[in-house]
Design a protein around this motif. Sequence first.
Motif, PDB file in Angstrom:
ATOM      1  N   THR A  16       0.794  -1.233   0.020  1.00  0.00           N
ATOM      2  CA  THR A  16      -0.096   0.017  -0.036  1.00  0.00           C
ATOM      3  C   THR A  16       1.040   1.356  -0.010  1.00  0.00           C
ATOM      4  OG1 THR A  16      -1.830   0.971   1.230  1.00  0.00           O
ATOM      5  CG2 THR A  16      -0.095   0.111   2.404  1.00  0.00           C
ATOM      6  N   THR A  17       0.228   2.411   0.129  1.00  0.00           N
ATOM      7  CA  THR A  17       1.059   3.532   0.204  1.00  0.00           C
ATOM      8  C   THR A  17       1.114   4.226   1.558  1.00  0.00           C
ATOM      9  OG1 THR A  17       0.424   4.297  -2.064  1.00  0.00           O
ATOM     10  CG2 THR A  17       1.013   6.032  -0.657  1.00  0.00           C
ATOM     11  N   ASP A  18       2.408   4.315   2.038  1.00  0.00           N
ATOM     12  CA  ASP A  18       2.412   4.771   3.603  1.00  0.00           C
ATOM     13  C   ASP A  18       1.896   6.390   3.750  1.00  0.00           C
ATOM     14  OD1 ASP A  18       3.854   4.685   6.102  1.00  0.00           O
ATOM     15  OD2 ASP A  18       4.581   6.640   5.358  1.00  0.00           O
ATOM     16  N   PRO A  19       0.925   6.395   4.426  1.00  0.00           N
ATOM     17  CA  PRO A  19       0.111   7.922   4.305  1.00  0.00           C
ATOM     18  C   PRO A  19       1.208   9.022   4.852  1.00  0.00           C
ATOM     19  CG  PRO A  19      -0.518   6.576   6.452  1.00  0.00           C
ATOM     20  CD  PRO A  19       0.399   5.717   5.470  1.00  0.00           C
ATOM     21  N   GLY A  20       2.058   8.927   5.642  1.00  0.00           N
ATOM     22  CA  GLY A  20       3.021   9.902   5.953  1.00  0.00           C
ATOM     23  C   GLY A  20       4.297  10.400   4.937  1.00  0.00           C
ATOM     24  N   LEU A  28      -0.852  -3.975   6.065  1.00  0.00           N
ATOM     25  CA  LEU A  28      -1.699  -5.209   6.708  1.00  0.00           C
ATOM     26  C   LEU A  28      -3.139  -4.549   6.659  1.00  0.00           C
ATOM     27  CD1 LEU A  28      -1.218  -7.737   8.124  1.00  0.00           C
ATOM     28  CD2 LEU A  28      -1.760  -6.487  10.243  1.00  0.00           C
ATOM     29  N   TRP A  29      -3.970  -5.499   6.102  1.00  0.00           N
ATOM     30  CA  TRP A  29      -5.416  -5.137   5.962  1.00  0.00           C
ATOM     31  C   TRP A  29      -6.347  -5.915   6.898  1.00  0.00           C
ATOM     32  CZ3 TRP A  29     -10.055  -7.603   4.880  1.00  0.00           C
ATOM     33  CH2 TRP A  29     -11.053  -7.101   4.484  1.00  0.00           C
ATOM     34  N   THR A  30      -7.336  -5.287   7.324  1.00  0.00           N
ATOM     35  CA  THR A  30      -8.560  -5.719   8.193  1.00  0.00           C
ATOM     36  C   THR A  30      -9.684  -5.003   7.803  1.00  0.00           C
ATOM     37  OG1 THR A  30      -8.481  -4.720  10.166  1.00  0.00           O
ATOM     38  CG2 THR A  30      -7.110  -6.459  10.008  1.00  0.00           C
ATOM     39  N   GLN A  36      -3.155  -0.668   6.603  1.00  0.00           N
ATOM     40  CA  GLN A  36      -1.993   0.121   7.539  1.00  0.00           C
ATOM     41  C   GLN A  36      -0.679  -0.349   7.159  1.00  0.00           C
ATOM     42  OE1 GLN A  36      -3.879  -1.961  11.331  1.00  0.00           O
ATOM     43  NE2 GLN A  36      -3.969   0.203  11.929  1.00  0.00           N
ATOM     44  N   SER A  37       0.238   0.722   6.944  1.00  0.00           N
ATOM     45  CA  SER A  37       1.515   0.621   6.648  1.00  0.00           C
ATOM     46  C   SER A  37       2.151  -0.187   7.831  1.00  0.00           C
ATOM     47  CB  SER A  37       2.272   2.103   6.651  1.00  0.00           C
ATOM     48  OG  SER A  37       3.417   2.093   6.592  1.00  0.00           O
ATOM     49  N   LEU A  38       2.979  -1.010   7.377  1.00  0.00           N
ATOM     50  CA  LEU A  38       4.077  -1.737   8.457  1.00  0.00           C
ATOM     51  C   LEU A  38       5.366  -0.850   8.179  1.00  0.00           C
ATOM     52  CD1 LEU A  38       3.086  -5.426   7.570  1.00  0.00           C
ATOM     53  CD2 LEU A  38       2.025  -4.021   9.114  1.00  0.00           C
ATOM     54  N   GLY A  39       5.704  -0.010   7.527  1.00  0.00           N
ATOM     55  CA  GLY A  39       6.556   0.714   7.692  1.00  0.00           C
ATOM     56  C   GLY A  39       7.978  -0.053   6.930  1.00  0.00           C
TER      57      GLY A  39
END
Length: 247
Positions: A16-20, A28-30, A36-39
Amino acid sequence: DITGISDDGTIACGNTTDPGSGEEVAGLWTAATGWQSLGWLPGAGTGCGGGMSTAYDISGDGSTVVGLSWEGCDGMGFIWTATGGMQPLQSLANGHNRCSAISGDGSLLGGFAQGTLSRTPAYWAPHTSGAVLDADLQGEVHGFSQDGGKSVGTMWSSGGTYSAFIRDTASGVNTNLGKLQSTWAGAATDLSEDASVIVGFDYISLSRKAWVWTAGTGIVGLKERLTALGIGGVPNLLVCRSVSDDG
């Protein structure tokens, strides 16, 4: 994109794209949280290709994700958990590592490192230490059984090309499964829990052909197998990535 799903289907890993930062990262998706970014690992640099980190697989309970991040532009395998965050796996052989698979129970991880000549099969434990079988051995690990007792992938064979293989963890024995077409390379990607059914594909240049292996039939084209079962109009099938536990 999604690259792995937990056994109950409620948690997915992917990219995904890290929002920051706006960088492409492992995620990770739920249903409750979305992506959510895992960094990424602290030493990751931009401009290495493929983003700051990439997720490749997830454990059966969805608690552990494995993949690739960077130390500068040297590929580093990683393991991520909610409690420990993203940690680098031991750098093996000549660097340029990637962790591509994790057993369902999270007990064994696999992928490749840069060996003497090319990619070489690599294995890690969840506490991050690992080893290669032989730096001169060419190939990589693509999948595991639930308990990590068996692994599958691709390995250079005496015939002068890559062949699919299955490895027994306890004995350390690698078994050459061959390939569908003699002049192509073969790669096994997943196996049923009793190892009676193994799936994968042959490849040459940009061409692919999916197949399925059983002890009774050896490797058979997946399209041909489905057609023999009475299914009409099966298209050319390029890659088979996974098989159910019961085969």
